[in-house]
Write a protein that holds these residues in place. Structure first.
Motif, mmCIF file in Angstrom:
data_model
loop_
_atom_site.group_PDB
_atom_site.id
_atom_site.type_symbol
_atom_site.label_atom_id
_atom_site.label_comp_id
_atom_site.label_asym_id
_atom_site.label_seq_id
_atom_site.Cartn_x
_atom_site.Cartn_y
_atom_site.Cartn_z
ATOM 1 N N LEU A 8 46.788 50.656 48.326
ATOM 2 C CA LEU A 8 45.489 50.469 48.973
ATOM 3 C C LEU A 8 45.372 49.070 49.577
ATOM 4 N N LEU A 9 45.869 48.054 48.886
ATOM 5 C CA LEU A 9 45.828 46.689 49.412
ATOM 6 C C LEU A 9 46.711 46.542 50.654
ATOM 7 N N TRP A 10 47.910 47.155 50.635
ATOM 8 C CA TRP A 10 48.767 47.112 51.825
ATOM 9 C C TRP A 10 48.072 47.786 53.004
ATOM 10 N N ARG A 11 47.438 48.923 52.737
ATOM 11 C CA ARG A 11 46.732 49.637 53.798
ATOM 12 C C ARG A 11 45.551 48.818 54.318
ATOM 13 N N ALA A 12 44.844 48.165 53.426
ATOM 14 C CA ALA A 12 43.707 47.336 53.849
ATOM 15 C C ALA A 12 44.191 46.190 54.734
ATOM 16 N N LEU A 13 45.310 45.562 54.366
ATOM 17 C CA LEU A 13 45.862 44.496 55.188
ATOM 18 C C LEU A 13 46.297 45.032 56.550
ATOM 19 N N ALA A 14 46.891 46.218 56.563
ATOM 20 C CA ALA A 14 47.316 46.827 57.828
ATOM 21 C C ALA A 14 46.115 47.114 58.725
ATOM 22 N N VAL A 15 45.060 47.674 58.151
ATOM 23 C CA VAL A 15 43.866 47.997 58.943
ATOM 24 C C VAL A 15 43.185 46.716 59.423
ATOM 25 N N LEU A 16 43.042 45.728 58.546
ATOM 26 C CA LEU A 16 42.427 44.462 58.935
ATOM 27 C C LEU A 16 43.213 43.814 60.076
ATOM 28 N N SER A 17 44.532 43.798 59.962
ATOM 29 C CA SER A 17 45.370 43.211 61.008
ATOM 30 C C SER A 17 45.251 43.986 62.313
ATOM 31 N N LEU A 18 45.171 45.305 62.219
ATOM 32 C CA LEU A 18 45.019 46.126 63.419
ATOM 33 C C LEU A 18 43.671 45.876 64.089
ATOM 34 N N VAL A 19 42.619 45.739 63.284
ATOM 35 C CA VAL A 19 41.293 45.425 63.834
ATOM 36 C C VAL A 19 41.321 44.059 64.519
ATOM 37 N N LEU A 20 41.947 43.076 63.881
ATOM 38 C CA LEU A 20 42.045 41.743 64.482
ATOM 39 C C LEU A 20 42.867 41.784 65.769
ATOM 40 N N ALA A 21 43.892 42.629 65.815
ATOM 41 C CA ALA A 21 44.686 42.769 67.033
ATOM 42 C C ALA A 21 43.848 43.364 68.161
ATOM 43 N N LEU A 36 49.456 42.487 65.348
ATOM 44 C CA LEU A 36 50.169 43.766 65.404
ATOM 45 C C LEU A 36 51.433 43.726 64.552
ATOM 46 N N LEU A 37 52.139 42.599 64.594
ATOM 47 C CA LEU A 37 53.346 42.468 63.768
ATOM 48 C C LEU A 37 53.011 42.533 62.288
ATOM 49 N N VAL A 38 51.933 41.868 61.894
ATOM 50 C CA VAL A 38 51.506 41.914 60.488
ATOM 51 C C VAL A 38 51.066 43.337 60.122
ATOM 52 N N ALA A 39 50.349 44.000 61.035
ATOM 53 C CA ALA A 39 49.898 45.371 60.776
ATOM 54 C C ALA A 39 51.093 46.299 60.561
ATOM 55 N N ALA A 40 52.109 46.183 61.408
ATOM 56 C CA ALA A 40 53.294 47.031 61.261
ATOM 57 C C ALA A 40 54.034 46.714 59.963
ATOM 58 N N TRP A 41 54.131 45.431 59.641
ATOM 59 C CA TRP A 41 54.801 45.030 58.401
ATOM 60 C C TRP A 41 54.066 45.573 57.176
ATOM 61 N N ALA A 42 52.748 45.375 57.139
ATOM 62 C CA ALA A 42 51.961 45.845 55.994
ATOM 63 C C ALA A 42 51.968 47.368 55.929
ATOM 64 N N ALA A 43 51.903 48.024 57.075
ATOM 65 C CA ALA A 43 51.939 49.487 57.089
ATOM 66 C C ALA A 43 53.266 49.988 56.535
ATOM 67 N N GLY A 44 54.337 49.278 56.821
ATOM 68 C CA GLY A 44 55.643 49.655 56.286
ATOM 69 C C GLY A 44 55.701 49.587 54.771
ATOM 70 N N LYS A 45 54.852 48.778 54.191
ATOM 71 C CA LYS A 45 54.810 48.652 52.728
ATOM 72 C C LYS A 45 53.923 49.710 52.073
ATOM 73 N N GLY A 46 52.897 50.184 52.795
ATOM 74 C CA GLY A 46 51.966 51.084 52.127
ATOM 75 C C GLY A 46 51.413 52.223 52.959
ATOM 76 N N TRP A 47 51.854 52.342 54.227
ATOM 77 C CA TRP A 47 51.300 53.397 55.073
ATOM 78 C C TRP A 47 52.334 53.762 56.137
ATOM 79 N N PRO A 48 53.382 54.464 55.733
ATOM 80 C CA PRO A 48 54.488 54.767 56.652
ATOM 81 C C PRO A 48 54.060 55.490 57.933
ATOM 82 N N ARG A 49 53.061 56.334 57.865
ATOM 83 C CA ARG A 49 52.619 57.044 59.071
ATOM 84 C C ARG A 49 52.053 56.075 60.111
ATOM 85 N N LEU A 50 51.280 55.084 59.660
ATOM 86 C CA LEU A 50 50.747 54.088 60.582
ATOM 87 C C LEU A 50 51.879 53.245 61.162
ATOM 88 N N GLU A 51 52.837 52.880 60.327
ATOM 89 C CA GLU A 51 53.988 52.118 60.812
ATOM 90 C C GLU A 51 54.737 52.903 61.888
#
Length: 122
Positions: A8-21, A36-51
């Motif tokens: 959930l924390l990885w996903r939250a970081l991915a969403v926050l980074s995507l919103v900031l992008a 976007l790079l942070v969003a892809a990195w965080a998504a790779g840790k906790g949300w493979p579909r978003l990555e």
């Protein structure tokens, strides 16, 4: 429970980074690509579909993949970033900020620009 919280924390970081992008795509004073790079990195840790979605995106996917594979930055992005940093540094000189900030921040920007121009191009 612990694993679900971490995901959930990885996903939250991915969403926050995507919103900031997205905000960065609209506001000229805020970058888009680093978020976007942070969003892809965080998504790779906790949300493979978003990555996967980010990596296959028609506009952003090639840049994210180039960064991951070679640390590459397109020349156009280098120019845009450099011009924006120069403009910001120039505008900062006409403010009432303390002198150490008006000198220190542009010095950091110059270091970032040097680092950026040393990156390979796709």
């Amino acid at each position: 429970m612990h694993r679900a919280l971490i995901q959930l924390l990885w996903r939250a970081l991915a969403v926050l980074s995507l919103v900031l992008a997205v905000i960065g795509a609209v506001l000229p004073v805020m970058p888009t690509v680093p978020f976007l790079l942070v969003a892809a990195w965080a998504a790779g840790k906790g949300w493979p579909r978003l990555e996967t979605w980010l990596l296959n995106h028609t506009h952003f996917g090639p840049h994210i993949r180039a960064w991951r594979e070679r640390g590459a930055v397109p020349r156009r992005a280098k120019w845009i970033a450099t011009v924006m940093m120069c403009g910001s540094a120039l505008m900062m000189q006409f403010t009432t900020l303390p002198l150490f900030i008006r000198i220190g921040v542009p010095a950091v920007m110059a270091a970032v620009a040097i680092w950026l121009w040393r990156r390979p191009e796709p």
